[in-house]
Design an enzyme around this catalytic site. Structure first.
Site, PDB file in Angstrom:
ATOM      1  N   PRO A 117       0.823  -1.212   0.000  1.00  0.00           N
ATOM      2  CA  PRO A 117       0.000   0.000   0.000  1.00  0.00           C
ATOM      3  C   PRO A 117       0.855   1.260   0.000  1.00  0.00           C
ATOM      4  O   PRO A 117       1.875   1.310   0.664  1.00  0.00           O
ATOM      5  CB  PRO A 117      -0.790  -0.103   1.305  1.00  0.00           C
ATOM      6  N   THR A 118       0.393   2.254  -0.752  1.00  0.00           N
ATOM      7  CA  THR A 118       1.086   3.545  -0.788  1.00  0.00           C
ATOM      8  C   THR A 118       1.115   4.119   0.625  1.00  0.00           C
ATOM      9  O   THR A 118       0.102   4.171   1.310  1.00  0.00           O
ATOM     10  CB  THR A 118       0.331   4.516  -1.722  1.00  0.00           C
ATOM     11  N   GLY A 119       2.289   4.525   1.066  1.00  0.00           N
ATOM     12  CA  GLY A 119       2.402   5.121   2.392  1.00  0.00           C
ATOM     13  C   GLY A 119       2.622   4.111   3.488  1.00  0.00           C
ATOM     14  O   GLY A 119       2.678   4.448   4.664  1.00  0.00           O
ATOM     15  N   CYS A 120       2.743   2.854   3.108  1.00  0.00           N
ATOM     16  CA  CYS A 120       2.950   1.792   4.087  1.00  0.00           C
ATOM     17  C   CYS A 120       4.447   1.483   4.132  1.00  0.00           C
ATOM     18  O   CYS A 120       5.040   1.143   3.121  1.00  0.00           O
ATOM     19  CB  CYS A 120       2.174   0.559   3.660  1.00  0.00           C
ATOM     20  N   VAL A 121       5.090   1.646   5.300  1.00  0.00           N
ATOM     21  CA  VAL A 121       6.536   1.445   5.342  1.00  0.00           C
ATOM     22  C   VAL A 121       6.906   0.081   5.918  1.00  0.00           C
ATOM     23  O   VAL A 121       6.067  -0.593   6.470  1.00  0.00           O
ATOM     24  CB  VAL A 121       7.241   2.546   6.155  1.00  0.00           C
TER      25      VAL A 121
END
Lengths: 110, 134, 102
Positions: free
Chosen positions: A106-110
Site C-alpha cells: 500500500p502507498t504510504g505503508c513502510v
C-alpha cells in the site's frame, strides 16, 4: 525471488510481492500464504477479494485506515476494526493481505 | 500533532510529466497524518480530473480512477478554478464525478469538487498553512 | 524543404508552442504530442491561434496523448489529423528535417 505454483515460476520482488500483478491466481495466494505458514480461511478470502476489487476500481491498494473503514461498511462493524484485521493478518493487514491479494505494497505503508 | 491546513496545488496535465502522479502519491501518504488536506486544480492541472481518460494509446497506467478514492482518505475539498476550465474549452461536466461518503449520514455521497473563480481561489490559497506545489 | 515541428508542451503552460507557430513556414507540418495534445481541442483560449496557423500548415496530434487526457475526438478542431505512433514515424520520414520545440 520466485515461487513455484502448479509447475509455473511466479516472480516475486525482494519483499515477496508479485512483480507482475497479472500473474495472480487464487492458487498463487495460497502459495504466498503457505510461505508464511498461513492457511487461508473464508475470513481471509473476504479481505483478499475486497482488496482485489478495490484495486480494480481505484488502481491503488488502500491504506489500512481506509481498508478498516471500508471493511466495516461492507462486512459489518464487527469486522471493520484493526483488532479483527490483525487477528487475520498479524504482520499487518495492509502489507500481508495485499501481498496475498497480489497487489503492490500500500502507498504510504513502510 | 496539531492539525494544519495542507493544500496541494496541481498545475500540470497528467502523463506528459510525472508531477500529477507524484502529487497524488504524496496526497495519499499525507492522508495518514490526519491533517486538513485539500487540493487545488489550476491551469493545466484541471486535465488531471477529466472523465473518460484512456491511456491505451500511450502505454502508461491510467491513474485517473485513483482520484475517486480520495473521499475514502478523508480528502473532501477539491477546488477547481473556473477560468482554468474555460480557457481550455472545458466545463464542470467534463470532470469526473468525485464524491465522498458521509459516514454520519448513512454513507450519503456528497460532491468533493468545489468550483471557484480566480479571486476565490486566491482566498483559498491565502487561507492555507502549508502549500505544496506540483 | 518541408519541416516537421514536434511540440510536446502545453500552450497554456509554456511559450514553446507559440514560438513554434512563429517559426514554422508555409507547407510545414506540426505534430502535437504529450502535453501539447491538449491544444487540439476546439474553443480554447489557444484554438484561434492554431486555426490561423492551419491556413498554410498541416497540424497533427498523437491520438493516444489526446485520449489520455480525457478529450474526445468530436471536440477536436476541424482539420487536425489524429495519428498513432506509426503515423508519427511516417511524418518523420515524409519530412526532410525535424525540429523539436522542447
Amino acid at each position: 525471488m520466485a515461487l513455484e505454483v502448479d509447475g509455473q515460476s511466479i516472480e516475486l520482488d525482494e519483499e515477496g510481492y508479485l512483480v507482475d500483478l497479472s500473474s495472480w491466481t487464487p492458487e498463487v495466494a495460497k502459495a504466498l500464504a503457505a510461505e508464511e505458514d498461513v492457511e487461508l480461511t473464508d475470513e481471509h478470502w473476504d479481505i483478499i477479494n475486497f482488496l482485489r476489487e478495490y484495486y480494480e476500481e481505484y488502481q491503488i491498494a488502500p491504506a489500512v485506515r481506509v481498508l478498516t473503514k471500508a471493511v466495516g461498511k461492507r462486512l459489518g462493524k464487527d469486522k471493520g476494526n484493526s483488532k479483527y484485521l490483525y487477528s487475520l493478518f498479524p504482520y499487518g493487514p495492509g502489507k500481508q493481505a495485499c501481498k496475498y491479494a497480489g497487489l503492490p505494497k500500500p502507498t504510504g505503508c513502510v | 500533532m496539531a492539525t494544519k491546513k495542507f493544500m496541494f496545488v496541481n498545475r500540470k496535465a497528467p502523463y506528459g510529466t510525472v508531477y500529477a502522479l507524484e502529487s497524488l502519491e504524496v496526497v495519499l501518504i499525507s492522508a495518514a497524518f490526519e491533517q486538513d488536506v485539500s487540493l487545488a486544480f489550476i491551469d493545466d492541472g484541471v486535465y488531471q480530473i477529466t472523465k473518460g481518460q484512456n491511456t491505451d494509446g500511450i502505454g502508461q497506467k491510467n491513474f485517473s480512477s485513483t482520484y475517486k478514492a480520495l473521499g475514502d482518505y478523508e480528502i473532501k475539498k477539491l477546488y477547481v478554478e473556473k477560468e482554468s476550465l474555460e480557457e481550455r474549452g472545458l466545463t464542470p461536466d467534463d470532470l469526473m464525478d468525485l464524491v465522498w461518503e458521509d459516514e454520519d449520514d448513512d454513507w450519503a455521497e456528497k460532491p468533493s469538487i468545489i468550483l471557484v473563480d480566480r479571486s476565490e481561489m486566491t482566498d483559498v490559497l491565502a487561507d492555507q498553512e502549508v502549500i505544496l506545489s506540483f | 524543404m518541408a519541416m516537421l515541428h514536434i511540440v510536446n508542451k502545453s500552450p497554456f503552460e509554456r511559450v514553446s508552442f507559440r514560438s513554434c507557430l512563429n517559426h514554422a513556414k508555409a507547407g510545414d507540418s506540426i505534430l502535437m504530442i504529450e502535453d501539447a495534445a491538449v491544444a487540439a481541442m476546439d474553443n480554447t483560449s489557444f484554438s484561434d491561434e492554431l486555426k490561423a496557423a492551419m491556413a498554410d500548415k498541416s497540424v497533427y496530434v498523437l491520438g493516444g496523448d489526446y485520449a489520455a487526457r480525457g478529450l474526445s475526438e468530436d471536440r477536436m478542431i476541424d482539420g487536425i489529423k489524429s495519428v498513432d505512433y506509426a503515423g508519427f514515424v511516417d511524418l518523420t520520414v515524409e519530412n526532410e528535417t525535424t525540429q523539436s520545440w522542447l
